[in-house]
Design a protein around this motif. Sequence first.
Motif, PDB file in Angstrom:
ATOM      1  N   THR A 786      42.117  11.504   3.570  1.00 45.07           N
ATOM      2  CA  THR A 786      40.632  11.170   3.731  1.00 45.07           C
ATOM      3  C   THR A 786      40.300  10.431   2.412  1.00 45.07           C
ATOM      4  OG1 THR A 786      39.851  13.188   3.220  1.00 45.07           O
ATOM      5  CG2 THR A 786      40.126  12.921   5.353  1.00 45.07           C
ATOM      6  N   GLU A 788      36.896   9.016   0.755  1.00 46.99           N
ATOM      7  CA  GLU A 788      35.411   8.954   0.702  1.00 46.99           C
ATOM      8  C   GLU A 788      34.885   8.548  -0.562  1.00 46.99           C
ATOM      9  OE1 GLU A 788      34.424  12.883   2.082  1.00 46.99           O
ATOM     10  OE2 GLU A 788      34.810  12.396   4.158  1.00 46.99           O
ATOM     11  N   ASP A 790      32.284   8.949  -3.882  1.00 44.33           N
ATOM     12  CA  ASP A 790      31.783  10.320  -4.563  1.00 44.33           C
ATOM     13  C   ASP A 790      30.205  10.084  -4.196  1.00 44.33           C
ATOM     14  OD1 ASP A 790      31.047   8.364  -6.343  1.00 44.33           O
ATOM     15  OD2 ASP A 790      32.339   9.486  -7.862  1.00 44.33           O
ATOM     16  N   TYR A 796      35.883   7.066  -5.782  1.00 44.21           N
ATOM     17  CA  TYR A 796      36.240   7.184  -4.336  1.00 44.21           C
ATOM     18  C   TYR A 796      37.198   8.729  -4.361  1.00 44.21           C
ATOM     19  CZ  TYR A 796      34.250   3.305  -2.064  1.00 44.21           C
ATOM     20  OH  TYR A 796      33.323   2.248  -1.796  1.00 44.21           O
ATOM     21  N   ASP A 849      36.070  -1.138   5.019  1.00 41.30           N
ATOM     22  CA  ASP A 849      36.654  -0.393   6.065  1.00 41.30           C
ATOM     23  C   ASP A 849      37.945  -0.506   6.531  1.00 41.30           C
ATOM     24  OD1 ASP A 849      34.298   1.231   5.737  1.00 41.30           O
ATOM     25  OD2 ASP A 849      33.323   0.420   7.731  1.00 41.30           O
ATOM     26  N   GLU A 856      45.020   4.177   4.406  1.00 39.04           N
ATOM     27  CA  GLU A 856      45.053   5.725   4.850  1.00 39.04           C
ATOM     28  C   GLU A 856      46.434   5.582   5.885  1.00 39.04           C
ATOM     29  OE1 GLU A 856      40.550   7.444   4.813  1.00 39.04           O
ATOM     30  OE2 GLU A 856      41.415   6.446   6.934  1.00 39.04           O
TER      31      GLU A 856
END
Length: 865
Positions: A786, A788, A790, A796, A849, A856
């Motif tokens: 994952t 994401e 902060d 991130y 994205d 990922e």
Amino acid sequence: MSQTVPVALTPETSRELITRFKSRLKSGGEALRSAYEAHPLTEPILKGRSRLVDGVLVDIWKEFGIPASASLVAVGGYGREELFPFSDVDLLFLLDTEPDHDLSERLTQMIGLLWDVGLDIGHSVRTIDECIEEAGLDVTVMTNLLEARLIGGNTLLFERFSDQLRGALNVAQFFKAKRLEQEQRYTRHNETPYSLEPNCKESPGGLRDLQIIGWISRAAGFGTHWRDLASHGLVTAEEATELRDLERFLQHARIRLHHIAGRREDRLLFDHQEKLAHRFGFEANEHRRASEVFMQEYYRTAKKVTQLNTILLQNFWAEFFPNRYPAAININERFQCVRELLDVRDEGVFDRHPSALLECFLILQQRSELKGMTARTLRALWRGRKLINAEFRHDPANRALFLRLLQQKRGVVQEMRRMNQYGILSFYLPAWRRIVGQMQHDLFHVYTVDQHIMQVLRNVRRFMVSEHAHEYPLLTRLATSFEKPWLIYIAALFHDIAKGRGGDHSKLGMKDAREFCSAHGLDETDTALVEWLVEHHLSMSNVAQKQDMSDLDVIRRFGDLVKTERRLTALYILTHADIRGTSPKVWNGWKGKLLEDLFFATQRLLRGATPHQALGMPLRQDDARNLLRYYGLRPGTEDKLWAQLDTVYFMRHDAEEVAWHARMLYYRVESDVPVVKARPTHGDEGLQVMVYMKDQKDIFVRLCGFFARLGFTIADAKIHTTRHGYALDSFLLLDPGQETHYRDVINLLEHDLTERLSDPDSPIDQPASGRLSREVKHFPISPGVTIEPDERGQHYIMSVTAADRPGLLFGVAETLASNGINLHTAKIATLGERVEDTFLISGPNLTQDTQVLKIETELLEKLAI
């Protein structure tokens, strides 16, 4: 001895005999297996194989024309007609006199043929006198010979041998030797039946624990069946039936193991556990694999075996040494002291006074001269445990007694373990019953849930004892000054009690803890503490091992969660004990320092410090300067280097690290060549490595590849870039095999890494492809990634979960580098075979994205290899 002509084994004759008897054993074995699978009964297959082998041996004995003066004798398990599918066949060639050359030749050829036809032979060739002499020297030989059974040959010789062996046997000495042998065996198998892959024959609670009872019974003339022990008053009829049922379960396990493995295999390896479970008829449920359900049944069986083994050995002791100790000393109207053991004054005590089921453990805690319980007390306790019902649990006197057990100055862990061993804890805490023998196949915990909790309780208790203060001085100081330390014991008992139910075990366990505290009259403040500890028992380790503790927000959030110093202290004690109670391999000094740093930072925050002060920022540079003065560096020596370092650097490194970097770099701030320095950590548990050089592409990837090639794992990484464009990276390296003497590799590592980094065109080291462990193959860990932002949106946080293997971090670093991602810190958490790593990263691609999804996906492909 009469002379006979040796059989002439021509190659053709030999091949014919081998083919004939091998075929006979194979077809006979297949028929026994088919019959067993159709009707799984232990006696037909065990005796059936014994008789199959008997027939083959008798025919081969005749083929070789062994003289009528000799005897062919089955000994050991084969002697008692318990021959498992691939067990070895123990034989005694019993002779009336020393063999001449001809007989020696015959026996040698016969033994060779037995191996050739597929029998795994253990054999000896002895006269009666030699048998008696060897049996007197070695209790193992005596044990094997006690189970001797004539297969063929001279009956009178065998009878004479049996009579002389019986005359040479000293039962009391034999008992002592067998009991000592069991203690040594327990030590070899870590004194627990609850290992991940137990040996169903040799581990505590295995078949050997039952066999030792049979051997002593046979030696003492008490008989060869469990019902014989009952007729002699050594067990009850109910216990005799239970012993037979336990024996059958373990025999089925061993038979099926042999069939599954296709060879002699007595270990319940991960490779076989799922198949075994299905052979026993166990199926997976919503929360657990079939193998986990089966293993829980196995552990419960092993536990009962050890219980009954203990009772019987004590009964044998009383039988063989009846007048060795003084008369009983009364303790109260219910109990007395016999031979330093707690004894019920009569076996109906628990029926008349059910609360004595708890009182007996309290007496053991309060009277240090008592070393345990007599056999009849254990037997009465075992029978009386079912008196602990809802009415018993609701009795205020019994509730007060249970709390007193946790509040004693000594014996808390020992008596809780004893209560668990004899089923008292399962009846008093119904939720406990579900975790007894429950394995945790997360490859992080190496104990069943109940045994893990006992380890945690033991660790907490150890902090309370001043004699162990040298181990963890800070924790001992905190624990011994903690008001009502027994509250932490309660939290330890409940922290994992809801494992295996499905859902969040912390939340479910919190409810159980609340009900317990309320029922046992704890006030609201104490109840709230226990409840909070159970709910948040994983929080401190998660923050320390997975989050960036140089981040002010991380410390602030943790302080907001904890709220009070009392909670912080209790959680620190419980967390430390919990991590150390999972596996001997999981704990290390580095994890201890992470917890300690978090504890002190949060403590300062709760005492009114600002987040900067909590992290020690105002003092850190001063402390580092003091250390530099201690090492003889003049004031101001560090200024040139520190001018190139920002606040983030000082937040991520403690004063000792800052001083070490300054000592190594103050005269090389503008160095044109890489600076590599290494040193052992405190306690020599790892290696700290510092790398300082002009920043360039792929430095982190190169370092990961280099360390992996040497066989090290990276436990912590701090990546920093100075204001003038130098990389200042710090690593904590560990040897997963724990075989490295870290001081011995420092010079080599510094030289080779400096040489490698000095040539930017040198190829990147590729770590050897690591194979997954057997455990991970059978209990796979699904990789997860994952990414994401902060909370401040400047960086991130990337979280990675995967099965551990060499070169794992290299693959992650390579993927990040190829996608233009900057790495700032890496927090590596290895939990057994599982890694849960957290990375602080940045890069322009992370705002898109589609690019995040691409990264990922690439990482998941690497992790799934």
